[in-house]
Design a protein around this motif. Sequence first.
Motif, PDB file in Angstrom:
ATOM      1  N   SER A   1       0.824  -1.207   0.000  1.00 50.90           N
ATOM      2  CA  SER A   1       0.000   0.000   0.000  1.00 50.90           C
ATOM      3  C   SER A   1       0.860   1.258   0.000  1.00 50.90           C
ATOM      4  O   SER A   1       0.522   2.259  -0.653  1.00 50.90           O
ATOM      5  N   THR A   2       1.976   1.217   0.712  1.00 48.77           N
ATOM      6  CA  THR A   2       2.880   2.367   0.719  1.00 48.77           C
ATOM      7  C   THR A   2       3.411   2.628  -0.689  1.00 48.77           C
ATOM      8  O   THR A   2       3.509   3.784  -1.118  1.00 48.77           O
ATOM      9  N   THR A   3       3.735   1.572  -1.421  1.00 47.31           N
ATOM     10  CA  THR A   3       4.208   1.729  -2.798  1.00 47.31           C
ATOM     11  C   THR A   3       3.148   2.391  -3.666  1.00 47.31           C
ATOM     12  O   THR A   3       3.447   3.298  -4.449  1.00 47.31           O
ATOM     13  N   GLY A   4       1.900   1.940  -3.535  1.00 50.76           N
ATOM     14  CA  GLY A   4       0.822   2.537  -4.318  1.00 50.76           C
ATOM     15  C   GLY A   4       0.652   4.011  -4.032  1.00 50.76           C
ATOM     16  O   GLY A   4       0.481   4.826  -4.950  1.00 50.76           O
ATOM     17  N   ARG A   5       0.716   4.384  -2.767  1.00 51.99           N
ATOM     18  CA  ARG A   5       0.562   5.792  -2.400  1.00 51.99           C
ATOM     19  C   ARG A   5       1.766   6.622  -2.843  1.00 51.99           C
ATOM     20  O   ARG A   5       1.625   7.791  -3.196  1.00 51.99           O
ATOM     21  N   LEU A   6       2.947   6.011  -2.838  1.00 57.10           N
ATOM     22  CA  LEU A   6       4.128   6.718  -3.330  1.00 57.10           C
ATOM     23  C   LEU A   6       4.003   7.036  -4.822  1.00 57.10           C
ATOM     24  O   LEU A   6       4.382   8.126  -5.261  1.00 57.10           O
ATOM     25  N   LEU A   7       3.486   6.096  -5.608  1.00 53.34           N
ATOM     26  CA  LEU A   7       3.372   6.317  -7.046  1.00 53.34           C
ATOM     27  C   LEU A   7       2.459   7.496  -7.365  1.00 53.34           C
ATOM     28  O   LEU A   7       2.605   8.135  -8.413  1.00 53.34           O
TER      29      LEU A   7
END
Length: 331
Positions: free
Chosen positions: A59-65
């Motif tokens: 989820s952190t990766t998705g929000r970073l993108l």
Amino acid sequence: MTQPTVPLIEARGLRKYFKRHQGFLAKPVPPLRAVDGVDLQIAAGETLGLVGESGCGKSTTGRLLLRLIEPSGGSILHHGQDITTLDAAGMRAKRRAMQIVFQDPYGSLNPRMRVDDIIAEPLVIHRVGDGASRAARVRELLQLVSLPEGALQRYPHEFSGGQRQRIGIARALALQPEFIVADEAVSALDVSVQAQVINLMRELQRDLKLTYLFISHNLAVVRNISDRVAVMYLGRIVEVAPAQQLFAQPCHPYTQALLAALPSEHPSQRRTRALIRGDMPDPDTIGVGCRFASRCPHVLPRCQVEDPQLMRLGDGQQVACLRVADGSLRV
């Protein structure tokens, strides 16, 4: 000579470290390395599934993108442009092209707003159109997600979980984005409703030419919707492959263990269990060597000291495993 296609979304060395505050006299502690050097490419029109255990950084990766949270390092490219260098005004314009569907259809909608105001909110924030054109756009979006026009004047608590998620999808589509992060978008729904929402997302992707990052821990759902799948472990991508290839011939020991836990498609078929020892380590304990070494059934002494990087295989897969690299471990 044909020029190489630029990915719609690309992450290079993406990192996110969260600072942890202790008491005034406490010893300083290292930051939490939630995402630690992620490389991803997502082509226009495809669905990339992102899977892994809870706490691995999906989820952190998705929000970073989407730059909903600021990265600690690395770059995020949209059509080749690094969006980490954009100021607030530049990022505001980019957000029209990139949206998110959240996991919780109950918590992601304002209970005090009616459906027409919820769906129209992105149009108001970005000053798109006037009142009449916004109302027409809201009605169009409601039809796209297969909800009746009578739903416009109702409140979120008057709908089922699946209907609320359809409202969330309509809101995400309001600004006509090209890239959508679906963060566990069906995990809170019943199985039958999951199938309906997945089918809706497929139809919308086909009709609106959308690109998805589909984050989930449900491998069966990911297999059903994804063109490619990326497997994440402890802040890193350990394997990427076309969905059919990954489920047929997983290469990384962690991927093999995840897929071995899936139920067989037929009672007469038996799977060879690939057991993982222990739980996923705390990110505080990340040291040198392979992050999966403490749980890997195929660990070698060199795995304790060498940090494997993603390597490309001839069949379109990318794997971060020393034993796959030297050819001693393949399915």
